[in-house]
Design a protein around this motif. Sequence first.
Motif, short mmCIF file in Angstrom:
data_model
loop_
_atom_site.label_atom_id
_atom_site.label_comp_id
_atom_site.label_asym_id
_atom_site.label_seq_id
_atom_site.Cartn_x
_atom_site.Cartn_y
_atom_site.Cartn_z
N LEU A 27 0.85 -1.19 0.00
CA LEU A 27 0.00 0.00 0.00
C LEU A 27 0.89 1.24 0.00
N ALA A 28 0.43 2.29 -0.68
CA ALA A 28 1.17 3.55 -0.66
C ALA A 28 0.17 4.69 -0.60
N PRO A 29 0.51 5.77 0.09
CA PRO A 29 -0.39 6.92 0.14
C PRO A 29 -0.56 7.49 -1.26
N GLN A 82 -6.78 11.14 11.59
CA GLN A 82 -6.66 11.68 10.24
C GLN A 82 -7.14 10.65 9.21
N THR A 83 -7.75 11.11 8.11
CA THR A 83 -8.13 10.18 7.05
C THR A 83 -7.17 10.35 5.89
N ILE A 84 -6.54 9.20 5.52
CA ILE A 84 -5.60 9.23 4.39
C ILE A 84 -6.14 8.32 3.29
N ARG A 85 -5.54 8.42 2.13
CA ARG A 85 -5.93 7.51 1.06
C ARG A 85 -4.77 6.59 0.73
N LEU A 86 -5.04 5.27 0.74
CA LEU A 86 -3.99 4.28 0.52
C LEU A 86 -4.29 3.51 -0.77
N ALA A 87 -3.34 3.58 -1.70
CA ALA A 87 -3.56 2.90 -2.98
C ALA A 87 -2.82 1.59 -3.01
#
Lengths: 349, 282
Positions: free
Chosen positions: A278-280, A324-329
């Motif tokens: 996974l990566a941001p 915090q809400t992050i997005r993980l691709a």
Amino acid sequence: MAEISIRNVAKRFGDFTALHSIDLTVADQEFMVLLGASGCGKTTLLRIIAGLESPSQGEVWIGGGRVDHLPPRQRGIAMVFQNYAVFPHLTVFENIAFGLRMQKLAEGEIQHRVNRTAELMHIEQLLKRYSGQLSGGQRQRVAVARALAMEPDVILMDEPLSNLDALLRLEMRAELKGVLAESKTTTIYVTHDQVEAMSLADRIAVMNKGRIVQAEKPIEVYRNPAARFVGSFIGNPPMNFLPAMKAENGSWRVADVVFKGPTSEHDEVAFAIRPEDLAPSGTGLPAEVRVIEPLGPHVLVTCEVDGHLFRAVLDSDLELKRGQTIRLAPSPDRIRWFDPETEQSLQAH
Amino acid sequence: MTAVTARETAVPAADIRKRGRFLVAITILILSVWVLAPIYLLAINALSSPAQVNAFPKSLVPGMETESIAFFLGFAGVLRALGNSILVAGITMVLAIGLGAPAGYALSRFDFRGKDAFRIMVLMTRAFPLPLLALPLAVMFIRTGLDDTAFGLALVHTTLALPFAVLITFSLFSGIPVELEEAAWTLGCTRFQAFHKVVLPLVLPGIAASAVFAFVISWNEVFAAAVLTIQNRTLTAFLLQNINVSPMHLKFAGGAMLVLPALIFIFAVRRYLFAMWGIASR
């Protein structure tokens, strides 16, 4: 030549079925690890191969001969036990020589073999001692030396490192691998420690509830788990699983993101990704950060995605805050899919 | 303020603990005296001259006179009775271990139907009062010609010693990890060879101890010995018959001779007797 072949072996204890129809072939000189949680039947399987337990059905073949009716001594095997089983009333020398004396070898040959294996296991200075005067690690070395001295076709090991402390275990693991590769025997090694399994094995047979779920090269087992169980058992932290809903054109919706996926008659399948894949990214899965654990080279982030627990191993430079809400691709080629009913892997297109 | 209250409540708690320990110490003392005082009195009287034994008040220090013992040993029939005791106890020992050790091994290594029931039954044999069986046994022994023989008496004593032999050897064999045997099997041993080369050397001291225990049980047994023997009396039966009519100092000498071997043997095997009840003293 000592290929081991297990054909349709089952073991029942009363009403309890410890092994359901196991089929497994271990090639000559292969290092096979039986991996599973306690109670999955791995030790029972090993003991059946050793002849310490008899199967309720099925056949065991070693080196081209059927052995399931033979006692342990006639199977051409040597075994290393979890608690070492070093004979307390004999010196280290006599322990290693025990099997050789049973074979009635000449005294010179016994001397030679004991000294050679003792040297190999670095215990030549302990030969006159008794088991009570040895540390756990030393006993372990004696147990392995005793098995190697037999020059067996097959070595069976039942969690040989599990009673050692962590540092010693690491050291012995590397040493065992070297020694066993040298000795060119076929090895079956039982463990519940996935790291041990990954690092030692030519092939891992992952067991669950008396069945072999997958038997492949370590990297295959890790990258392409044949079943959901394998993904959740292997890897630390294990694989993440999220529900995926059927969308149009063979796509699947996971949280609010749509991925290309496999064909399935079900409306919901399981989407799986390993935490390190996974990566941001701006377009990834929305993840609310719950716990941040810096591990040095990486940071382990526990989040919540769509109401499900989700872990990611991220770069330690990343600035994160709890809540915090992050997005993980996920890396697209590392995404795996599992059938909701059979829990088997689904092929993506 | 709070510290003071804490101390006030702490003092009685410590006090109660102290009293408890005192109570335990007293109990231990009483029990020890209960057992040791008769043995001590026996010892000093056996080692005193007849005059000292009959004197009053008694001295609590032994006179270190061996004439009572010497006379006792010279008494007609004592040596023969001693020989009979040793013979009967010896046969009992061999039979109890010969039958008990295999049973103990089976109990510790194999699962079989009725295993628990068997263990209880083994103990239950001790619940039969010997006097109840004595008369029918005597009749049967006379019919089969076993009466008044060392072997016949040893059979009865074996019945008494066997439960202990089974249970002690069971705990001994259970103390040997089964992996040691399995390792021996994988190293080329048959079941028998593994037992002979691995298990036996490890349990031998314990087997010896339980053999001694069987010996002591037979040595101390008096009822069956008195009923079932006439000519070939064992020491206990012989003393029972003769000591009533002997002077005081000889009674003491006889008693001491009887107690001494049992004491020594029990002391030697105490470790294994504890192990039998699951109290590991090792």
